[in-house]
Motif scaffolding. Structure first.
Motif, PDB file in Angstrom:
ATOM      1  N   LEU A 107       0.815  -1.214   0.000  1.00  0.00           N
ATOM      2  CA  LEU A 107       0.000   0.000   0.000  1.00  0.00           C
ATOM      3  C   LEU A 107       0.852   1.269   0.000  1.00  0.00           C
ATOM      4  O   LEU A 107       0.599   2.181  -0.804  1.00  0.00           O
ATOM      5  N   PRO A 108       1.872   1.406   0.877  1.00  0.00           N
ATOM      6  CA  PRO A 108       2.676   2.633   0.813  1.00  0.00           C
ATOM      7  C   PRO A 108       3.431   2.789  -0.497  1.00  0.00           C
ATOM      8  O   PRO A 108       3.606   3.914  -0.985  1.00  0.00           O
ATOM      9  N   GLU A 109       3.861   1.686  -1.102  1.00  0.00           N
ATOM     10  CA  GLU A 109       4.538   1.788  -2.394  1.00  0.00           C
ATOM     11  C   GLU A 109       3.585   2.323  -3.464  1.00  0.00           C
ATOM     12  O   GLU A 109       3.960   3.186  -4.264  1.00  0.00           O
ATOM     13  N   ARG A 119      10.036   5.819  -1.581  1.00  0.00           N
ATOM     14  CA  ARG A 119      10.504   6.421  -2.831  1.00  0.00           C
ATOM     15  C   ARG A 119      11.849   5.823  -3.221  1.00  0.00           C
ATOM     16  O   ARG A 119      12.061   5.429  -4.381  1.00  0.00           O
ATOM     17  N   ASP A 120      12.765   5.732  -2.266  1.00  0.00           N
ATOM     18  CA  ASP A 120      14.094   5.204  -2.568  1.00  0.00           C
ATOM     19  C   ASP A 120      14.024   3.725  -2.942  1.00  0.00           C
ATOM     20  O   ASP A 120      14.773   3.261  -3.821  1.00  0.00           O
ATOM     21  N   ARG A 127      12.206   6.844 -11.579  1.00  0.00           N
ATOM     22  CA  ARG A 127      13.486   7.153 -12.209  1.00  0.00           C
ATOM     23  C   ARG A 127      13.862   8.607 -11.946  1.00  0.00           C
ATOM     24  O   ARG A 127      13.141   9.514 -12.381  1.00  0.00           O
ATOM     25  N   PRO A 128      14.979   8.848 -11.245  1.00  0.00           N
ATOM     26  CA  PRO A 128      15.411  10.221 -10.992  1.00  0.00           C
ATOM     27  C   PRO A 128      15.736  10.934 -12.296  1.00  0.00           C
ATOM     28  O   PRO A 128      16.268  10.333 -13.232  1.00  0.00           O
ATOM     29  N   GLY A 129      15.404  12.239 -12.322  1.00  0.00           N
ATOM     30  CA  GLY A 129      15.738  13.013 -13.507  1.00  0.00           C
ATOM     31  C   GLY A 129      15.200  14.418 -13.436  1.00  0.00           C
ATOM     32  O   GLY A 129      13.997  14.600 -13.308  1.00  0.00           O
ATOM     33  N   LEU A 146      16.093  15.883  -6.662  1.00  0.00           N
ATOM     34  CA  LEU A 146      15.704  15.399  -7.981  1.00  0.00           C
ATOM     35  C   LEU A 146      14.211  15.094  -8.055  1.00  0.00           C
ATOM     36  O   LEU A 146      13.599  14.701  -7.058  1.00  0.00           O
ATOM     37  N   ARG A 147      13.659  15.260  -9.238  1.00  0.00           N
ATOM     38  CA  ARG A 147      12.337  14.716  -9.506  1.00  0.00           C
ATOM     39  C   ARG A 147      12.477  13.209  -9.709  1.00  0.00           C
ATOM     40  O   ARG A 147      13.544  12.715 -10.054  1.00  0.00           O
ATOM     41  N   HIS A 148      11.377  12.502  -9.493  1.00  0.00           N
ATOM     42  CA  HIS A 148      11.364  11.061  -9.725  1.00  0.00           C
ATOM     43  C   HIS A 148      10.172  10.730 -10.626  1.00  0.00           C
ATOM     44  O   HIS A 148       9.027  10.958 -10.245  1.00  0.00           O
TER      45      HIS A 148
END
Length: 243
Positions: free
Chosen positions: A14-16, A124-125, A134-136, A146-148
Motif C-alpha cells: 500500500l505505501p509503495e 521512494r528510494d 526514475r530520478p531526472g 531530484l524529480r522522480h
C-alpha cells in the motif's frame, strides 16, 4: 523510456502504491506535506491489511451514514508476528515497545504521525532502486533535490484500478479501499484524472454498494486513517513534514 512495470514480481504494498501515485508523470510530487503523512498512514494501512493492527475511533451513525470522532483515535496492536517486510517489522517492534511502555496495547494515532515523517522517502528510494521511479531533473529552481518519474505503465494501471473501484465497475477489496480513501483525502484523485463520483462516496459513507464487501473493521480503520491525513499542505497539525 522503457516500461518495466511487467518486471514487478507481485502487487506493490500500500505505501509503495501511494508513493508511486503521488509522483506525477513529470516527476513532481503532488502535495508534499500531504504525501509525507499519507505515506505514514499507508504503512499503518498495510499492517492493518496483514492483521497486525486496527485503528480505533468512536463511531456514530447519522441517517445511516458512518461518522467518526477524531479525538482520542488509537492504533491498537493486534499481532506482533513478523511480516517479512523489513520496514513493517521495524514498525511492529516500535509499536510493541510503545505499548509495553504504556502498559497497554494502544498508541495515539496523532502522536504516531508527528514522529513518522520518513515513510515517503523510504518507499521512494525503494521504488527507485527497483527502477519503478526514475530520478531526472531538479525538483525546483533553487534546490538540488531530484524529480522522480514513475514507471508510466505501472502508474497508468494503478490509476485505472482506482478509477474502476471508484466507479463501481470493479470489485472492491480492502487493499483498494485503503488506496482509494487515501488518494481521495490528499486530493490526488483530480491529479489522476478520475472524475468525482458522489454516489460512490455516499455509498462508501454508508458501508453499502461495493464497500459492503469489505469487512467493517477494515472500513473503519481506512476511514479513520484517511480522516487524520491533511487535505492541504497548509495544515500544520503534525509540524512541517518535508520530503
Amino acid at each position: 523510456m522503457e516500461d518495466v512495470s511487467a518486471a514487478a514480481p507481485q502487487r506493490l504494498s500500500l505505501p509503495e502504491e501511494f508513493v508511486l501515485l503521488s509522483h506525477l508523470p513529470d516527476g513532481r510530487v503532488h502535495g508534499k506535506a500531504r504525501a509525507v503523512i499519507g505515506a505514514a498512514a499507508a504503512e499503518l494501512g498495510e499492517l492493518a491489511l496483514r492483521g497486525r493492527l486496527a485503528v480505533r475511533a468512536k463511531k456514530t451513525k447519522v441517517f445511516g451514514f458512518e461518522g467518526y470522532q477524531m479525538h482520542g483515535v488509537d492504533i491498537e496492536l493486534l499481532d506482533t508476528t513478523l511480516t517479512g517486510l523489513a520496514w513493517a517489522d521495524a514498525l511492529l517492534a516500535e509499536l510493541g515497545e510503545q505499548c509495553a511502555a504504556s502498559g497497554g496495547s494502544r498508541v495515539r494515532l496523532n502522536r504516531w504521525f508527528r514522529r513518522h515523517h520518513g515513510a515517503f522517502a523510504l518507499h521512494r528510494d525503494a521504488l527507485a532502486a527497483r527502477g519503478l521511479l526514475r530520478p531526472g531533473g531538479r525538483a525546483g529552481l533553487f534546490t538540488s533535490r531530484l524529480r522522480h518519474h514513475p514507471d508510466p505503465g505501472l502508474r497508468e494501471a494503478l490509476v485505472a484500478d482506482v478509477g474502476a473501484a471508484r466507479s463501481g465497475q470493479a470489485p472492491l477489496d480492502a487493499h483498494m479501499l485503503f488506496l482509494v480513501d487515501l488518494t481521495e483525502t490528499v486530493r490526488l484523485r483530480e491529479a489522476m484524472g478520475i472524475r468525482h463520483n458522489t454516489r460512490w462516496l455516499l455509498d462508501r459513507a454508508r458501508g453499502i454498494g461495493t464497500a459492503a464487501a469489505v469487512p467493517e473493521e477494515m472500513r473503519d480503520t481506512s476511514a479513520a486513517l484517511a480522516a487524520r491525513v491533511p487535505s492541504n499542505d497548509n495544515d500544520r497539525q503534525y509540524g512541517r513534514p518535508r520530503l
